[in-house]
Design a protein around this motif. Structure first.
Motif, mmCIF file in Angstrom:
data_model
loop_
_atom_site.group_PDB
_atom_site.id
_atom_site.type_symbol
_atom_site.label_atom_id
_atom_site.label_comp_id
_atom_site.label_asym_id
_atom_site.label_seq_id
_atom_site.Cartn_x
_atom_site.Cartn_y
_atom_site.Cartn_z
ATOM 1 N N ASP A 197 5.664 -0.971 -29.127
ATOM 2 C CA ASP A 197 4.427 -1.329 -28.419
ATOM 3 C C ASP A 197 3.558 -2.244 -29.274
ATOM 4 O OD1 ASP A 197 4.473 1.294 -29.792
ATOM 5 O OD2 ASP A 197 2.306 1.165 -29.537
ATOM 6 N N LEU A 198 3.741 -2.196 -30.617
ATOM 7 C CA LEU A 198 2.973 -3.069 -31.515
ATOM 8 C C LEU A 198 3.801 -4.274 -31.937
ATOM 9 C CD1 LEU A 198 1.248 -0.398 -33.809
ATOM 10 C CD2 LEU A 198 0.364 -1.466 -31.730
ATOM 11 N N GLY A 199 4.950 -4.442 -31.304
ATOM 12 C CA GLY A 199 5.803 -5.587 -31.623
ATOM 13 C C GLY A 199 6.779 -5.330 -32.751
ATOM 14 N N GLY A 200 6.858 -4.058 -33.222
ATOM 15 C CA GLY A 200 7.739 -3.743 -34.349
ATOM 16 C C GLY A 200 9.096 -3.208 -33.926
ATOM 17 N N GLN A 201 9.826 -2.712 -34.932
ATOM 18 C CA GLN A 201 11.182 -2.203 -34.720
ATOM 19 C C GLN A 201 11.263 -0.713 -35.006
ATOM 20 O OE1 GLN A 201 13.791 -4.057 -33.846
ATOM 21 N NE2 GLN A 201 12.787 -6.052 -33.944
ATOM 22 N N ALA A 202 10.226 -0.155 -35.618
ATOM 23 C CA ALA A 202 10.323 1.218 -36.118
ATOM 24 C C ALA A 202 10.405 2.236 -34.986
ATOM 25 C CB ALA A 202 9.124 1.529 -37.012
ATOM 26 N N THR A 203 11.107 3.328 -35.252
ATOM 27 C CA THR A 203 11.120 4.459 -34.322
ATOM 28 C C THR A 203 9.885 5.317 -34.604
ATOM 29 O OG1 THR A 203 12.358 5.801 -35.899
ATOM 30 C CG2 THR A 203 13.646 4.515 -34.308
ATOM 31 N N SER A 204 9.626 6.260 -33.706
ATOM 32 C CA SER A 204 8.522 7.202 -33.937
ATOM 33 C C SER A 204 8.765 7.930 -35.260
ATOM 34 C CB SER A 204 8.447 8.251 -32.825
ATOM 35 O OG SER A 204 8.683 7.704 -31.566
ATOM 36 N N ARG A 205 10.013 8.359 -35.445
ATOM 37 C CA ARG A 205 10.429 9.101 -36.647
ATOM 38 C C ARG A 205 10.118 8.325 -37.926
ATOM 39 N NH1 ARG A 205 10.571 13.867 -37.655
ATOM 40 N NH2 ARG A 205 9.741 13.181 -39.634
ATOM 41 N N GLU A 206 10.431 7.018 -37.900
ATOM 42 C CA GLU A 206 10.209 6.203 -39.101
ATOM 43 C C GLU A 206 8.716 6.056 -39.409
ATOM 44 O OE1 GLU A 206 14.328 3.593 -38.866
ATOM 45 O OE2 GLU A 206 12.553 2.853 -37.842
ATOM 46 N N VAL A 207 7.908 5.965 -38.370
ATOM 47 C CA VAL A 207 6.453 5.903 -38.579
ATOM 48 C C VAL A 207 5.972 7.204 -39.224
ATOM 49 C CG1 VAL A 207 4.197 5.745 -37.442
ATOM 50 C CG2 VAL A 207 6.075 4.265 -36.696
ATOM 51 N N VAL A 208 6.438 8.324 -38.694
ATOM 52 C CA VAL A 208 6.023 9.623 -39.240
ATOM 53 C C VAL A 208 6.533 9.783 -40.675
ATOM 54 C CG1 VAL A 208 6.217 12.130 -38.974
ATOM 55 C CG2 VAL A 208 5.854 10.684 -36.961
ATOM 56 N N ASP A 209 7.770 9.378 -40.932
ATOM 57 C CA ASP A 209 8.313 9.476 -42.295
ATOM 58 C C ASP A 209 7.491 8.649 -43.275
ATOM 59 O OD1 ASP A 209 10.286 11.234 -41.655
ATOM 60 O OD2 ASP A 209 11.869 9.727 -41.413
ATOM 61 N N SER A 210 7.030 7.484 -42.828
ATOM 62 C CA SER A 210 6.203 6.656 -43.693
ATOM 63 C C SER A 210 4.885 7.370 -44.015
ATOM 64 C CB SER A 210 5.936 5.307 -43.013
ATOM 65 O OG SER A 210 4.891 4.646 -43.666
ATOM 66 N N ILE A 211 4.315 8.001 -43.010
ATOM 67 C CA ILE A 211 3.062 8.748 -43.228
ATOM 68 C C ILE A 211 3.291 9.891 -44.229
ATOM 69 C CG2 ILE A 211 1.379 10.260 -42.089
ATOM 70 C CD1 ILE A 211 1.721 8.372 -39.592
ATOM 71 N N LEU A 212 4.408 10.594 -44.058
ATOM 72 C CA LEU A 212 4.727 11.695 -44.984
ATOM 73 C C LEU A 212 4.888 11.162 -46.417
ATOM 74 C CD1 LEU A 212 7.312 13.789 -42.881
ATOM 75 C CD2 LEU A 212 4.842 14.148 -43.092
ATOM 76 N N LYS A 213 5.516 10.001 -46.516
ATOM 77 C CA LYS A 213 5.724 9.389 -47.840
ATOM 78 C C LYS A 213 4.377 9.111 -48.523
ATOM 79 C CE LYS A 213 6.403 4.949 -48.437
ATOM 80 N NZ LYS A 213 6.980 3.634 -48.071
ATOM 81 N N TYR A 214 3.420 8.552 -47.764
ATOM 82 C CA TYR A 214 2.118 8.245 -48.373
ATOM 83 C C TYR A 214 1.324 9.514 -48.696
ATOM 84 C CZ TYR A 214 2.888 3.292 -47.613
ATOM 85 O OH TYR A 214 3.398 2.033 -47.671
ATOM 86 N N ILE A 215 1.538 10.554 -47.928
ATOM 87 C CA ILE A 215 0.881 11.833 -48.260
ATOM 88 C C ILE A 215 1.442 12.354 -49.588
ATOM 89 C CG2 ILE A 215 0.680 14.266 -47.581
ATOM 90 C CD1 ILE A 215 0.623 13.279 -44.641
ATOM 91 N N LYS A 216 2.745 12.250 -49.731
ATOM 92 C CA LYS A 216 3.405 12.709 -50.962
ATOM 93 C C LYS A 216 2.907 11.922 -52.172
ATOM 94 C CE LYS A 216 7.893 13.785 -52.872
ATOM 95 N NZ LYS A 216 9.354 13.682 -52.708
ATOM 96 N N ILE A 217 2.819 10.597 -52.015
ATOM 97 C CA ILE A 217 2.337 9.757 -53.115
ATOM 98 C C ILE A 217 0.916 10.176 -53.513
ATOM 99 C CG2 ILE A 217 1.644 7.399 -53.763
ATOM 100 C CD1 ILE A 217 3.991 6.403 -51.971
ATOM 101 N N ALA A 218 0.077 10.435 -52.502
ATOM 102 C CA ALA A 218 -1.317 10.807 -52.782
ATOM 103 C C ALA A 218 -1.398 12.141 -53.528
ATOM 104 C CB ALA A 218 -2.104 10.882 -51.478
ATOM 105 N N TYR A 219 -0.471 13.038 -53.256
ATOM 106 C CA TYR A 219 -0.494 14.357 -53.903
ATOM 107 C C TYR A 219 0.051 14.300 -55.321
ATOM 108 C CZ TYR A 219 -2.161 17.591 -50.324
ATOM 109 O OH TYR A 219 -2.948 18.297 -49.458
ATOM 110 N N ASN A 220 0.856 13.264 -55.643
ATOM 111 C CA ASN A 220 1.475 13.213 -56.978
ATOM 112 C C ASN A 220 0.560 12.558 -58.018
ATOM 113 O OD1 ASN A 220 3.729 14.605 -56.336
ATOM 114 N ND2 ASN A 220 4.906 12.798 -55.748
#
Ligand code: ADP
Ligand code: MG
Length: 348
Positions: A325-348
């Motif tokens: 919908d934003l013109g990208g290729q990512a799946t819903s899953r990949e968007v969520v995984d990216s969010i989880l990744k940034y949460i992990k980085i913030a906690y480390n």
């Protein structure tokens, strides 16, 4: 009105319980992502899940949901399908808002720098009357082939939503409120809404007030949206204007909306779509529902977690991890995984 509604007290251990209404279409999968992100980030919120069967011939589910929201004070909501055009089958979405007296809907429409869109740097707040107007659900066929639909506008509801808009403007350092209406044609109903907003405006001399007809508003929004600051409007026009602005800055999958009354609050995606056609395909944009969840955390006072999630969401969007919908290729899953990744980085 200072802060309109009371914030529910946390339980022992600082945890909150909130009502979760997944709704239909993409609602359940989006709620799954919210729960996953909350668990991962250690958010101290528990959910009370309630499914409302839109085809039930009674209102038991709806009553149960209302009881739960009255107890918890707060809900996170997907859209409940109301496909039936049969008279007497009420929209459960409308019924919930009306019965809980959630008289104002607030949609903060702000552009994401990382999203390609038709208009840039938009920052408009829509304050919409949320419980009457054309949504009074008072329609009948008076004689065969003649249908009447009652649009209800009351001074008391017009006044409290107008006051909300001006208080909002004052609290957030906004400069202007524009009342959007069709009082040139609907002289009594929209006339009352407009006149009431003018009367309320007198109490706020530091905030500019003007008004605009709904048709022109749609044209102005598309061609020159930067003239708008806070938009105050009735229920149906609010829905239309919300969808126009969301379309201009990236579609149905981005923004969240808030429904407030004096006692309860419901958080949901801003344009209230069911997304039946894209359900179960791993392509829905999860951002609008996650933004609604962040709004809910701020409301509950879980500021640290709200900021953590908001940062992870913003980084994901600005890095170009976009669904179709934003013109990208990512799946819903990949968007969520990216969010989880940034949460992990913030906690480390
Ligand atoms: P429908 O009524 O067919 O279920 P909606 O009115 O729910 O469609 O949604 C309007 C449009 O917005 C549809 O094209 C739908 O696919 C799209 N849409 C709604 N929510 C999202 C989302 N979270 N991600 C991507 N597209 C969405
Ligand atoms: Mg729809």
């Amino acid at each position: 009105i200072k802060k309109v509604m009371p914030i529910p007290k946390a339980h022992y251990g600082g945890r909150h319980t909130v009502t979760l209404l997944p709704g239909a279409g993409i609602g359940p999968e989006l709620m799954g992502y919210v729960k996953e992100v909350f668990r991962y980030a250690g958010v101290p919120v528990d959910f009370e899940d309630i499914d409302i069967d839109p085809n039930a011939d009674n209102n038991d589910d709806l009553d149960y949901a209302i009881t739960s929201i009255r107890r918890n004070g707060v809900a996170l909501k997907g859209n409940i399908e109301t496909r039936s055009t049969e008279a007497g089958v009420l929209s459960r979405n409308v019924a919930l808002r009306n019965q809980l007296d959630l008289y104002v809907n607030v949609l903060h429409c702000v552009s994401y720098a990382g999203v390609k869109s038709r208009q840039k740097n938009i920052d408009i707040v829509i304050v919409r009357q949320n419980t009457e107007g054309e949504y009074a659900m008072l329609e009948h066929e008076s004689v065969d082939g003649v249908v009447e639909s009652m649009k209800v506008i009351t001074r008391s509801n017009s006044e409290r939503v107008a006051r909300y808009a001006f208080e909002y403007a004052k609290r957030h350092g906004r400069k202007k409120v524009t009342t959007v209406h069709k009082a040139n044609i609907m002289k009594l109903s929209d006339g009352l809404f407009l006149e009431t907003s003018r009367a309320v405006a007198k109490d706020y001399p530091d905030i500019q007030h003007n008004d605009m007809i709904i048709d022109n508003t749609c044209m102005q929004l598309v061609s020159n949206p930067h003239q708008f600051d806070v938009v105050l409007t009735t229920n149906l026009y609010g829905s239309i204007v919300s969808n126009v602005i969301c379309g201009l800055l990236g579609g149905a999958g981005l923004l969240s909306g808030k429904n407030y009354g004096n006692h309860y609050t419901i958080f949901e995606p801003g344009t209230r779509n069911t997304g039946t056609g894209i359900a179960g395909k791993n392509i829905a944009n999860p951002i609008a529902m996650l933004n609604a969840a962040v709004d809910m955390l701020r409301h509950l006072g879980h500021k640290k977690h709200a900021v953590l999630l908001q940062d992870a969401i913003n980084k994901t969007i600005n890095k170009g991890v976009h669904t179709r919908d934003l013109g990208g290729q990512a799946t819903s899953r990949e968007v969520v995984d990216s969010i989880l990744k940034y949460i992990k980085i913030a906690y480390n």
